[in-house]
Enzyme design. Sequence first.
Site, PDB file in Angstrom:
ATOM      1  CD  GLU A 231      13.811  30.600   1.545  1.00 25.04           C
ATOM      2  OE1 GLU A 231      13.971  30.845   0.578  1.00 25.04           O
ATOM      3  OE2 GLU A 231      14.808  31.028   2.452  1.00 25.04           O
TER       4      GLU A 231
ATOM      5  CG  ASP B  57      17.170  33.271   4.305  1.00 26.06           C
ATOM      6  OD1 ASP B  57      16.223  33.520   3.587  1.00 26.06           O
ATOM      7  OD2 ASP B  57      18.338  33.120   4.058  1.00 26.06           O
TER       8      ASP B  57
END
Length: 613
Positions: free
Chosen positions: A347, A294
């Site tokens: 990401e 993330d």
Amino acid sequence: MGIYYEIYKELGAHSVMPDGVEGTEFAVWAPNAKAVSVVGEFNAWNENASPMIKEENGVFKIFLPEAREGMLYKYCITTEAGERLLKADPFANATELRPGTSSKIANIFGLRWNDRGWLEKRRKWDYRASQMLIYEVHIGSWKKCQGSGKFYNYREFAHGIADYVIDMGYTHVELMGIAEHPYDGSWGYQVTGYYAPTSRYGSPEDFAYMIDYLHQKNIGVILDWVPAHFAKDANGLAEFDGTPVFEYADKTRGEHAEWGTKVFDYGKEEVKNFLIANALFWVEQYHVDGIRVDAVASMLYLDYGKEYNECVLKKEGENYNLEAIELLKNLNSVMKIRNPGVVMIAEESSVFPKVTELVENGGLGFDLKWNMGWMHDFTEYMKMDQESRKKNHYDMTFASSYMYDENYMLVISHDEVVHLKQSMLNKMYGFMDEKYAELRTAYAFMIGHPGKKLLFMGQEFAQYSEWDENSELEWYLLEDRRHKGVWNYWKDLLDLYKKNQALYELDFSREGFEWINADDHDRSVYSFARYSENKEKKLLFVCNFSSNAWKNYRIGVPEAATYKLILNSDDVKYGGEGMTEKRVFPAEIRNCDGRRFSFSFDLPAYSAVVFEF
């Protein structure tokens, strides 16, 4: 602590039997603490009952025969200033159900597994040439227990999601933030317990059962993992021993003001070891098949989310966080050596170079990168009216100018359907009936475009509302023929994908994709071909994003062949008008789109058609 990638076997609370005496050994790293004791159900939470012994490396230890599996505990840390802090165990393998914040003694090293065949197959898996259709899921809001509104537990979810994923045709499930976190509304992205699956849905045994069951059903499991920041909650990692142990001491680097979180100090060997060992922990102890990292961009840049005068750069004019870059390179290198076949996904929303290049070639070493640029251009285009689409036609083709720079995954994730961004259905321009047709066309464009695929739950049946983590998906909408039509269409798109190597074998090679006409801006039509490696599978996509139907639309084609219509988004069974009934189109010698061969057909408004040849 030093570099030891199985440090979680040494630190934390572990059942042991020294000299035949059964009990629990506690070990915690608190290098600047004056004293540490362990408190819990076994000593009536008495802060003075069980003082721990400090070793030279800043680790405090104690063995307690009265402490047994299932009991709750915390560490009472006395700071140098004499203040006492009650902290959860950073290496706890289980936790108390929120709002409680205690750790729980658990034994995860004797878990039973039945997925050896899956793991052996995974070691040889090559993501580059393989199918990847990922269903992103938030366990707490996918479905709730009928009548009670309670969460599914991990075991209930395993059975429900496996049946659904198999029926739809997905290859993987990606689970949103699963590590323990205090606040439901953070969706698992503000973590306090990095080594514990959240107790919201059950025990570590239940979590392992879920993964094992999915593997037995030939479904891969990807976890979202959050090394970019952590929660400030008093029981967590923040100022763990009264000093910034896990975070940067300098607050200009040690906090994400916009997220209200702390930033890990990637320069500390102990912190790097904590994070790399944690990623390995989920793979090696819980058998997960992929880690989606993330907020990578926030790790890479010292000035991420900061005003210019807030940012302290290492060198004048340099804004890279070199310590974070080293961490990510080490993580990906170690993961590939220890766990071949596990996929590492970034990401990453910036233009940082070589995210998916090998570390030895100067890259970060990820396998895949979310294509946030494509997602942005794609969703913004779908919001436009007809005239704006003509003027911004090349927004939908721009990704082809860089799509081989990285190994990309096309994503429509949870982030795109919250915070007033609207659901995918309501992003579409126009009247309601038009929105369904446009969404079907958009999904065909996505499936046909190079890159592995991810779609967030609920968007497969055109959920009307934005995602709300407090409510289950709007499954009742499947009683409406329009929503059921989108659902059936997405299901058939996934079936098309899985039956045609052309849609996944050469995702990262120029030989796998060819624009037929990327310039038909007046009619808002895009056409392209996809090819398998051996060229035995060949598909032609034509996507019309105009409200006009085009009679006798002529398209240039790669070769003299018969073109068979195999999917039409305007089919009545999908909620369309059924305009194009003819199925077979022989190419004729007639120049079009700069090609010698072409054929014509009736192209419905807001439609996508797919031909095989």
